[in-house]
Structure formats: structure tokens, C-alpha cells
Motif scaffolding. Sequence first.
Motif, PDB file in Angstrom:
ATOM      1  N   PRO A 303       0.686  -1.442   0.053  1.00 23.13           N
ATOM      2  CA  PRO A 303       0.058   0.108  -0.014  1.00 23.13           C
ATOM      3  C   PRO A 303       0.873   1.412   0.037  1.00 23.13           C
ATOM      4  O   PRO A 303       2.055   1.352   0.654  1.00 23.13           O
ATOM      5  N   SER A 304       0.144   2.258  -0.513  1.00 22.48           N
ATOM      6  CA  SER A 304       0.961   3.524  -0.523  1.00 22.48           C
ATOM      7  C   SER A 304       0.000   4.812  -0.018  1.00 22.48           C
ATOM      8  O   SER A 304      -0.474   4.689   0.950  1.00 22.48           O
ATOM      9  N   GLY A 305      -0.201   5.701  -0.972  1.00 23.69           N
ATOM     10  CA  GLY A 305      -0.942   6.810  -0.457  1.00 23.69           C
ATOM     11  C   GLY A 305      -2.639   6.422   0.049  1.00 23.69           C
ATOM     12  O   GLY A 305      -2.997   5.343  -0.650  1.00 23.69           O
ATOM     13  N   LEU A 306      -2.950   7.068   1.172  1.00 27.16           N
ATOM     14  CA  LEU A 306      -3.923   6.623   1.533  1.00 27.16           C
ATOM     15  C   LEU A 306      -5.042   7.957   2.017  1.00 27.16           C
ATOM     16  O   LEU A 306      -4.663   9.011   2.455  1.00 27.16           O
ATOM     17  N   ILE A 307      -6.122   7.889   1.373  1.00 24.93           N
ATOM     18  CA  ILE A 307      -7.065   9.078   1.575  1.00 24.93           C
ATOM     19  C   ILE A 307      -8.472   8.403   2.146  1.00 24.93           C
ATOM     20  O   ILE A 307      -8.853   7.290   1.872  1.00 24.93           O
ATOM     21  N   PHE A 308      -9.031   9.526   2.751  1.00 21.70           N
ATOM     22  CA  PHE A 308     -10.412   9.234   3.232  1.00 21.70           C
ATOM     23  C   PHE A 308     -11.524   9.994   2.163  1.00 21.70           C
ATOM     24  O   PHE A 308     -11.297  11.078   1.867  1.00 21.70           O
ATOM     25  N   TYR A 309     -12.288   9.436   1.421  1.00 23.77           N
ATOM     26  CA  TYR A 309     -13.286   9.962   0.235  1.00 23.77           C
ATOM     27  C   TYR A 309     -14.298  10.700   0.950  1.00 23.77           C
ATOM     28  O   TYR A 309     -15.039   9.840   1.430  1.00 23.77           O
ATOM     29  N   TRP A 317     -18.651   6.233  -3.137  1.00 21.09           N
ATOM     30  CA  TRP A 317     -17.636   5.992  -2.301  1.00 21.09           C
ATOM     31  C   TRP A 317     -17.635   6.708  -1.167  1.00 21.09           C
ATOM     32  O   TRP A 317     -16.479   6.845  -0.383  1.00 21.09           O
ATOM     33  N   GLN A 318     -18.708   7.777  -0.518  1.00 18.75           N
ATOM     34  CA  GLN A 318     -18.403   8.458   0.344  1.00 18.75           C
ATOM     35  C   GLN A 318     -18.179   7.766   1.458  1.00 18.75           C
ATOM     36  O   GLN A 318     -18.734   6.847   1.901  1.00 18.75           O
ATOM     37  N   GLY A 319     -17.375   8.217   2.299  1.00 17.14           N
ATOM     38  CA  GLY A 319     -17.107   7.738   3.711  1.00 17.14           C
ATOM     39  C   GLY A 319     -16.298   6.508   3.444  1.00 17.14           C
ATOM     40  O   GLY A 319     -16.154   5.709   4.529  1.00 17.14           O
ATOM     41  N   GLN A 320     -15.527   6.375   2.450  1.00 17.66           N
ATOM     42  CA  GLN A 320     -14.760   5.120   2.207  1.00 17.66           C
ATOM     43  C   GLN A 320     -13.265   5.479   2.297  1.00 17.66           C
ATOM     44  O   GLN A 320     -12.967   6.576   1.959  1.00 17.66           O
TER      45      GLN A 320
END
Length: 392
Positions: A303-309, A317-320
Amino acid sequence: MNSILSWRLGLRALILLALLLFVVFWWAPKGKAELRVSSEHYMIELEILADGLQHPWSMVFLSDDEMLVTERTGQLRRILKGRLLEEPVAGVPEVAVVGQGGLLEVLAHPDFAENAWLYLSFAEETQEGLTTSVVRGRYASGVLSDLEPIFSARPASAGGRHFAGRMVFDHQGYLYIAIGDRGEMQRAQIGQDHAGKVVRLFEDGRIPPDNPFLGNAEFDDAIFTWGHRNPQGMLVHPETGEVWLSEHGPRGGDEINRLLAGANYGWPKVTHGIDYTGLPISQFTQLPGMQHPEWHWTPSIAPSGLIFYDQAEFPLWQGQFLSGALRERLISRLSVKASADEEGSLQEEERLLQGFAQRIRDLRLGRDGHIWLLTDENPGQVVRLRRVEALE
């Protein structure tokens, strides 16, 4: 004879068509849709906004017109009004480009518009060896000045692995810096060693008075969490303010963790992975007093960059959570379970962009509300994801 001639002509036509498609894909004007991929819910366009970068590692959006991108080879590059400038930013500190090390994270201060502070993490060569260091400087118009040292992980050591370097500011203005175990796994369980830790600091590098190990002789005062292997993604949850971290396991056992003050995340005493030799590292995946991951990938995706959408472009994809991946060259989409259990609070819903076939190093939400990514290639690219349409 005629059938052989027809077959050869047909083969030549296919080769010419393949070459034409290659030229169209790679030489199309930048900023135009280069590729379309389908997901469970959407058709997605991938726009190449910039290419020709040398292993880009991190990006930051400074305004609607300007963003910066680090190259692991030591340059900080400007993208101004959608165009990659040839001249890199001046004033960047000297970087040790060794193995996985180089120029790593770029992070703007929460009040950047007022104070112009920009933070950089990088691999640094010292008299004692190599380490992960952080500086800050005032940024304006392609120049970094007034550099100040913020942090250097101790002790320095040999080897070019697991520098980590991801950074975030939380909602209270504390600075979090992730440090890898430097390829020496037992260091993650040594309290006076910064390797395999996340440290928490004030914006100028001072130690907050409420850090969990302050005054504990067995731990360095800067440490916030411990027992990490090689963190590569980091975010602050926009609703809860909690810091989340993704990190590489060995063969298996890649993790997403929710950081709790003073918590031990177990590496290498607990892991879902095995050594690259195929031998076990630990017989335990859980132990009392050690935090279990919210999610783990086994086999590994790196895994690399991580975001909360939380944007409007992809409403389903809201809240994922979305995580890039280096090894598997994809984006993993994870939702929050209705109720957490011993296996963690997340579940993987979909693997996106599997046909993209490039190592994804960083993943960000842009000021425009779109998802942006960096490809860890040479040449590497800056890519923006746009929704074409929802699928029935």
C-alpha cells in the motif's frame, strides 16, 4: 502461398495498429483523457496532467494554480496552471538518494497561506549513517528559504530501506512523522529508538507536553506509537480527527492502522506476513497489549498513499478509504463495517485500476474535489481521475 502472404499482411497490419495505439496513448496532449477504465459503479477517465518525472513520491496543492511534486531523486518540481516547469524549486536541502531513500514527503502548514511554511522529509546522510529527517522553509515563487531542522530519527544506520517519511498535521496542529524500521525489524520494539515509530511534534519540532511517553525513561519523548514496519500512507480522518496509517508487511500482512496514543502495533512480534525467505517471522497474529490492524492485505499489495473519500465526484464512495498500491498497481477501496470485530473495522469492496499497470506511489484529494495520483516510475506521471458516467 496466397494464404501465407495474406497471413503476413494481416500480421503487419496488426503490428502497425498496435504501434499507432501506442503513439496515440503516450503522445496525446496532456490534460486530455488518456485512458478509460470501468469500476463497479463508474466509468473513470485518467487524465495525465504531467509526465517525465523521476520517481515522484508526494504532492501538495498550494493554490488553485500551483502544486508541488517531490522526485525521490532530490528535486521538488512545480506544476503551475497545469504545466510542469522545467526548473525545480531552489533551496531544497541535500538529499541522500540511496535505495528507497531520497526526497520523500512535501507538506504545507495548515496556515500556509499566511506563514508560507513548507515541510520536507528526506533521507539524510550523517556522520553516523543514514536517517529520515524533516526540515521546514518559507516557500515563495519557486524558492525555499529560511530552512529550519525539525526532526532527525535516531540512531542513524546503514542500509537503504524503510525510511517511511509520511507526514500529516492533525486538527490540533500537531505534526506526525512516520519512521520505518530501516530494515532492522527488532528496532521497532526498542523505545529509545525512533525506527518503527510515529512521532508527534509541535510545528517547530518541540515535544508536546501530552505525548504519551513523556518522562518515561524507556521511551523517547517524541514517540506517539510504536511497533511499525514501513509506513507508506497517512491521513487525518476529516470527521474524527484521528490519524490513520498504512504500512508494508513483508510477504503478506500489509496493514491499515488507526493510531492511538502510546499503542504498540506489534511488528515484528505479531504479523500476518512471513519473511521473504519463506520462513515465519512470528507465530502470532495477535498478542495481549498489541493493537490489531483495522485491515490487512494478505497476500501483499504494497500500500501507498491513503485517503478518506468525502467528495461529490464519486458519491457511492462517500465515507470510504482508498489506498494506492505499488506491488499490485491498483487502488483498493475499503468501506467501514457496520460493527468492528477482531478482524478490524474495514472491509475491501473493490480493486480499481487493475489495468493501469503502473506503480501508484501517492494518492490525494485535490482542491478541485478530484482524486489525484502519482506513478512511481521513471518517467513518472501526475494523473487525475474523473467520473465519466455512473454504471447501471
